[in-house]
Design a protein around this motif. Structure first.
Motif, PDB file in Angstrom:
ATOM      1  N   HIS A  30      15.442  59.024  76.364  1.00  7.53           N
ATOM      2  CA  HIS A  30      14.049  59.274  75.990  1.00  7.53           C
ATOM      3  C   HIS A  30      13.421  60.298  76.932  1.00  7.53           C
ATOM      4  CE1 HIS A  30      14.385  55.478  73.718  1.00  7.53           C
ATOM      5  NE2 HIS A  30      13.249  55.780  73.116  1.00  7.53           N
ATOM      6  N   VAL A  31      13.617  60.110  78.216  1.00  9.77           N
ATOM      7  CA  VAL A  31      13.041  61.017  79.217  1.00  9.77           C
ATOM      8  C   VAL A  31      13.512  62.439  78.970  1.00  9.77           C
ATOM      9  CG1 VAL A  31      12.950  61.595  81.671  1.00  9.77           C
ATOM     10  CG2 VAL A  31      12.868  59.193  80.958  1.00  9.77           C
ATOM     11  N   GLU A  32      14.807  62.611  78.853  1.00 10.48           N
ATOM     12  CA  GLU A  32      15.376  63.946  78.676  1.00 10.48           C
ATOM     13  C   GLU A  32      14.925  64.572  77.358  1.00 10.48           C
ATOM     14  OE1 GLU A  32      19.538  63.382  81.178  1.00 10.48           O
ATOM     15  OE2 GLU A  32      19.465  62.827  79.063  1.00 10.48           O
ATOM     16  N   ALA A  33      14.829  63.762  76.309  1.00  7.09           N
ATOM     17  CA  ALA A  33      14.423  64.279  75.004  1.00  7.09           C
ATOM     18  C   ALA A  33      12.975  64.742  75.017  1.00  7.09           C
ATOM     19  CB  ALA A  33      14.616  63.212  73.932  1.00  7.09           C
ATOM     20  N   VAL A  34      12.097  63.975  75.644  1.00 10.57           N
ATOM     21  CA  VAL A  34      10.687  64.354  75.678  1.00 10.57           C
ATOM     22  C   VAL A  34      10.508  65.660  76.440  1.00 10.57           C
ATOM     23  CG1 VAL A  34       8.390  63.718  76.498  1.00 10.57           C
ATOM     24  CG2 VAL A  34       9.837  61.996  75.395  1.00 10.57           C
ATOM     25  N   VAL A  35      11.152  65.765  77.581  1.00  6.66           N
ATOM     26  CA  VAL A  35      11.036  67.003  78.359  1.00  6.66           C
ATOM     27  C   VAL A  35      11.627  68.187  77.594  1.00  6.66           C
ATOM     28  CG1 VAL A  35      11.749  68.174  80.470  1.00  6.66           C
ATOM     29  CG2 VAL A  35      10.961  65.799  80.562  1.00  6.66           C
ATOM     30  N   ALA A  36      12.803  68.005  76.988  1.00  3.07           N
ATOM     31  CA  ALA A  36      13.426  69.095  76.237  1.00  3.07           C
ATOM     32  C   ALA A  36      12.560  69.510  75.049  1.00  3.07           C
ATOM     33  CB  ALA A  36      14.814  68.676  75.754  1.00  3.07           C
ATOM     34  N   GLY A  37      11.986  68.542  74.350  1.00  6.31           N
ATOM     35  CA  GLY A  37      11.130  68.867  73.215  1.00  6.31           C
ATOM     36  C   GLY A  37       9.895  69.632  73.636  1.00  6.31           C
ATOM     37  N   ALA A  38       9.296  69.211  74.740  1.00 10.91           N
ATOM     38  CA  ALA A  38       8.104  69.903  75.240  1.00 10.91           C
ATOM     39  C   ALA A  38       8.452  71.313  75.696  1.00 10.91           C
ATOM     40  CB  ALA A  38       7.475  69.115  76.380  1.00 10.91           C
ATOM     41  N   GLU A  39       9.592  71.463  76.366  1.00 13.84           N
ATOM     42  CA  GLU A  39      10.009  72.796  76.819  1.00 13.84           C
ATOM     43  C   GLU A  39      10.282  73.715  75.637  1.00 13.84           C
ATOM     44  OE1 GLU A  39      12.161  72.031  81.123  1.00 13.84           O
ATOM     45  OE2 GLU A  39      13.338  71.718  79.296  1.00 13.84           O
ATOM     46  N   SER A  40      10.796  73.173  74.545  1.00  8.92           N
ATOM     47  CA  SER A  40      11.137  74.016  73.401  1.00  8.92           C
ATOM     48  C   SER A  40       9.916  74.637  72.747  1.00  8.92           C
ATOM     49  CB  SER A  40      11.918  73.202  72.357  1.00  8.92           C
ATOM     50  OG  SER A  40      11.073  72.301  71.654  1.00  8.92           O
ATOM     51  N   VAL A  41       8.741  74.030  72.955  1.00  6.05           N
ATOM     52  CA  VAL A  41       7.503  74.592  72.394  1.00  6.05           C
ATOM     53  C   VAL A  41       6.538  75.026  73.497  1.00  6.05           C
ATOM     54  CG1 VAL A  41       7.645  73.399  70.188  1.00  6.05           C
ATOM     55  CG2 VAL A  41       6.567  72.242  72.120  1.00  6.05           C
ATOM     56  N   ASN A  42       7.029  74.999  74.745  1.00 10.55           N
ATOM     57  CA  ASN A  42       6.266  75.480  75.902  1.00 10.55           C
ATOM     58  C   ASN A  42       4.892  74.815  76.003  1.00 10.55           C
ATOM     59  OD1 ASN A  42       5.926  77.066  78.221  1.00 10.55           O
ATOM     60  ND2 ASN A  42       4.812  78.634  77.085  1.00 10.55           N
ATOM     61  N   ALA A  43       4.889  73.483  76.016  1.00 13.24           N
ATOM     62  CA  ALA A  43       3.635  72.737  76.075  1.00 13.24           C
ATOM     63  C   ALA A  43       3.742  71.592  77.076  1.00 13.24           C
ATOM     64  CB  ALA A  43       3.287  72.177  74.695  1.00 13.24           C
ATOM     65  N   PRO A  44       2.623  71.225  77.702  1.00 16.87           N
ATOM     66  CA  PRO A  44       2.646  70.081  78.618  1.00 16.87           C
ATOM     67  C   PRO A  44       2.849  68.786  77.865  1.00 16.87           C
ATOM     68  CG  PRO A  44       0.401  70.808  78.265  1.00 16.87           C
ATOM     69  CD  PRO A  44       1.279  71.818  77.586  1.00 16.87           C
ATOM     70  N   VAL A  45       3.264  67.769  78.582  1.00 17.91           N
ATOM     71  CA  VAL A  45       3.540  66.481  77.940  1.00 17.91           C
ATOM     72  C   VAL A  45       3.354  65.368  78.957  1.00 17.91           C
ATOM     73  CG1 VAL A  45       6.011  66.364  78.489  1.00 17.91           C
ATOM     74  CG2 VAL A  45       5.176  65.385  76.339  1.00 17.91           C
ATOM     75  N   VAL A  46       3.127  64.155  78.458  1.00 17.40           N
ATOM     76  CA  VAL A  46       3.006  62.978  79.316  1.00 17.40           C
ATOM     77  C   VAL A  46       4.138  62.015  78.985  1.00 17.40           C
ATOM     78  CG1 VAL A  46       1.585  61.004  79.979  1.00 17.40           C
ATOM     79  CG2 VAL A  46       0.502  63.215  79.490  1.00 17.40           C
ATOM     80  N   LEU A  47       4.841  61.562  80.011  1.00 16.14           N
ATOM     81  CA  LEU A  47       5.848  60.519  79.882  1.00 16.14           C
ATOM     82  C   LEU A  47       5.173  59.183  80.170  1.00 16.14           C
ATOM     83  CD1 LEU A  47       8.771  62.165  81.898  1.00 16.14           C
ATOM     84  CD2 LEU A  47       8.621  61.955  79.409  1.00 16.14           C
ATOM     85  N   GLN A  48       5.255  58.257  79.233  1.00 16.15           N
ATOM     86  CA  GLN A  48       4.592  56.964  79.384  1.00 16.15           C
ATOM     87  C   GLN A  48       5.620  55.842  79.516  1.00 16.15           C
ATOM     88  OE1 GLN A  48       0.406  57.623  77.101  1.00 16.15           O
ATOM     89  NE2 GLN A  48       1.876  56.317  76.047  1.00 16.15           N
ATOM     90  N   VAL A  49       5.392  54.965  80.486  1.00 17.94           N
ATOM     91  CA  VAL A  49       6.210  53.765  80.654  1.00 17.94           C
ATOM     92  C   VAL A  49       5.307  52.567  80.417  1.00 17.94           C
ATOM     93  CG1 VAL A  49       7.648  52.413  82.226  1.00 17.94           C
ATOM     94  CG2 VAL A  49       7.680  54.925  82.348  1.00 17.94           C
ATOM     95  N   SER A  50       5.628  51.778  79.423  1.00 19.14           N
ATOM     96  CA  SER A  50       4.800  50.607  79.133  1.00 19.14           C
ATOM     97  C   SER A  50       5.257  49.399  79.948  1.00 19.14           C
ATOM     98  CB  SER A  50       4.876  50.256  77.642  1.00 19.14           C
ATOM     99  OG  SER A  50       6.148  49.721  77.324  1.00 19.14           O
ATOM    100  N   GLU A  51       4.384  48.433  80.061  1.00 22.10           N
ATOM    101  CA  GLU A  51       4.765  47.193  80.733  1.00 22.10           C
ATOM    102  C   GLU A  51       5.927  46.532  79.993  1.00 22.10           C
ATOM    103  OE1 GLU A  51       2.568  43.016  81.811  1.00 22.10           O
ATOM    104  OE2 GLU A  51       1.642  44.870  82.508  1.00 22.10           O
ATOM    105  N   ASN A  52       5.959  46.654  78.666  1.00 24.94           N
ATOM    106  CA  ASN A  52       7.076  46.111  77.902  1.00 24.94           C
ATOM    107  C   ASN A  52       8.390  46.793  78.275  1.00 24.94           C
ATOM    108  OD1 ASN A  52       5.584  44.243  76.481  1.00 24.94           O
ATOM    109  ND2 ASN A  52       5.234  45.577  74.723  1.00 24.94           N
ATOM    110  N   ALA A  53       8.348  48.110  78.485  1.00 16.67           N
ATOM    111  CA  ALA A  53       9.563  48.828  78.882  1.00 16.67           C
ATOM    112  C   ALA A  53      10.036  48.379  80.259  1.00 16.67           C
ATOM    113  CB  ALA A  53       9.315  50.333  78.878  1.00 16.67           C
ATOM    114  N   VAL A  54       9.096  48.132  81.155  1.00 18.96           N
ATOM    115  CA  VAL A  54       9.462  47.619  82.479  1.00 18.96           C
ATOM    116  C   VAL A  54      10.137  46.265  82.332  1.00 18.96           C
ATOM    117  CG1 VAL A  54       8.585  46.885  84.728  1.00 18.96           C
ATOM    118  CG2 VAL A  54       7.626  48.907  83.618  1.00 18.96           C
ATOM    119  N   GLY A  55       9.596  45.435  81.432  1.00 14.60           N
ATOM    120  CA  GLY A  55      10.223  44.143  81.178  1.00 14.60           C
ATOM    121  C   GLY A  55      11.644  44.288  80.663  1.00 14.60           C
TER     122      GLY A  55
END
Length: 297
Positions: A30-55
């Motif tokens: 997920h991390v790599e895909a979000v960064v790669a997708g944002a780079e492909s359109v040259n736009a900023p992005v936010v990576l979000q980690v939910s409490e559920n994901a931490v669980g």
């Protein structure tokens, strides 16, 4: 490049009448895909980690957070880290050291006054440490579409649930939050893009609130509705389920075509590529100036 600040990205987007796409991450793919997708359109992005994901990661924040920090620092576009739907005070207090510049503090299961008091206390603590804080009224995202138990406000994204502008204005003023997630017709965990937003209400909310507005549950919102929401005042758009749909479909397709496959790198690569394409598609809608978007087509 250095980690970006969620607050700065959202503030700039609001001023430009665009929105920052914020994607919930679960795995390294997920991390790599979000960064790669944002780079492909040259736009900023936010990576979000939910409490559920931490669980899901057995209660450990740092392994996924450190991977996200490393990916952000090697990205060619600004990337910020956001801790999403935090109810645990212990988790909230881990945010600064883990590289997060923002937290969505979720006391929405509490009745209004208790929500306000808890959010106000969280804001004081967070602001003293430089964190940008998002909150909400009511529970956003009812994954089962039901209202909450008697006492708390109804699920903010249950059918028919909406944010009251007067209550929202009082909540923002009383809590000191930096952004507010509003209920205008979207829902968490939607697997079809059929949500219809209440744009009249959104314009009213935008008119009475002096903080950026956030849309949760955006995976189920069609492109046209998302674009209209951004024009109506939404400055941060949360997406999660759409990534999981893309990843799962690509892996199923790959394994169906290659039943002999046992190397996870082969099918995870397909899932990662599919998610990156989904990221790029959402960003183009939310930030028209992104590469390949309407403004640059």
């Amino acid at each position: 490049m250095p980690l970006a600040s969620t607050g700065e990205l959202v503030t700039r987007a609001a001023a430009a009448r665009s929105a920052v796409a914020s994607f919930n991450i679960i795995t390294l793919e997920h991390v790599e895909a979000v960064v790669a997708g944002a780079e492909s359109v040259n736009a900023p992005v936010v990576l979000q980690v939910s409490e559920n994901a931490v669980g899901f990661h057995r209660g450990r924040l740092l392994p996924l957070a450190r991977a996200a920090v490393a990916a952000a620092e090697s990205a060619t576009v600004p990337v910020a880290l956001h801790l999403d739907h935090v109810r645990s005070e212990t988790l909230l207090r881990q945010a600064p050291e883990a590289g997060f510049s923002s937290v969505m503090y979720d006391a929405s299961r509490l009745p209004y006054e208790a929500n306000l008091a808890a959010t106000r206390a969280a804001v004081r603590w967070a602001h003293a440490r430089g964190l940008w804080i998002e909150a909400e009224l009511g529970r956003i995202g009812g994954k089962d579409g039901r209202d909450g138990p008697a006492g708390p406000p109804p699920d903010a994204h249950a059918p028919g649930a909406r944010t009251d502008p007067d209550e929202a204005r009082a909540f923002v003023a009383g809590s000191g939050v930096d952004a507010l997630a509003v209920a205008v017709g979207s829902a968490h965990a939607m697997t079809t893009r059929t949500a219809a937003l209440d744009h009249t209400l959104l314009r009213r909310l935008s008119g009475v609130l002096d903080v950026p507005l956030v849309l949760h549950g955006s995976s189920g919102v069609p492109d046209g509705e998302l674009a209209a929401a951004v024009a109506g005042g939404i400055a941060k758009v949360n997406v999660g389920t759409a990534l999981n749909i893309a990843m799962t479909a690509a892996i199923r397709e790959f394994l169906g075509a290659h039943p002999e496959a046992v190397d996870p790198r082969r099918y995870l690569a397909a899932g990662r590529e599919a998610m990156a394409g989904t990221v790029a598609a959402f960003v183009r809608v939310l930030a028209p100036g992104a590469a390949g978007g309407p403004a640059s087509a």
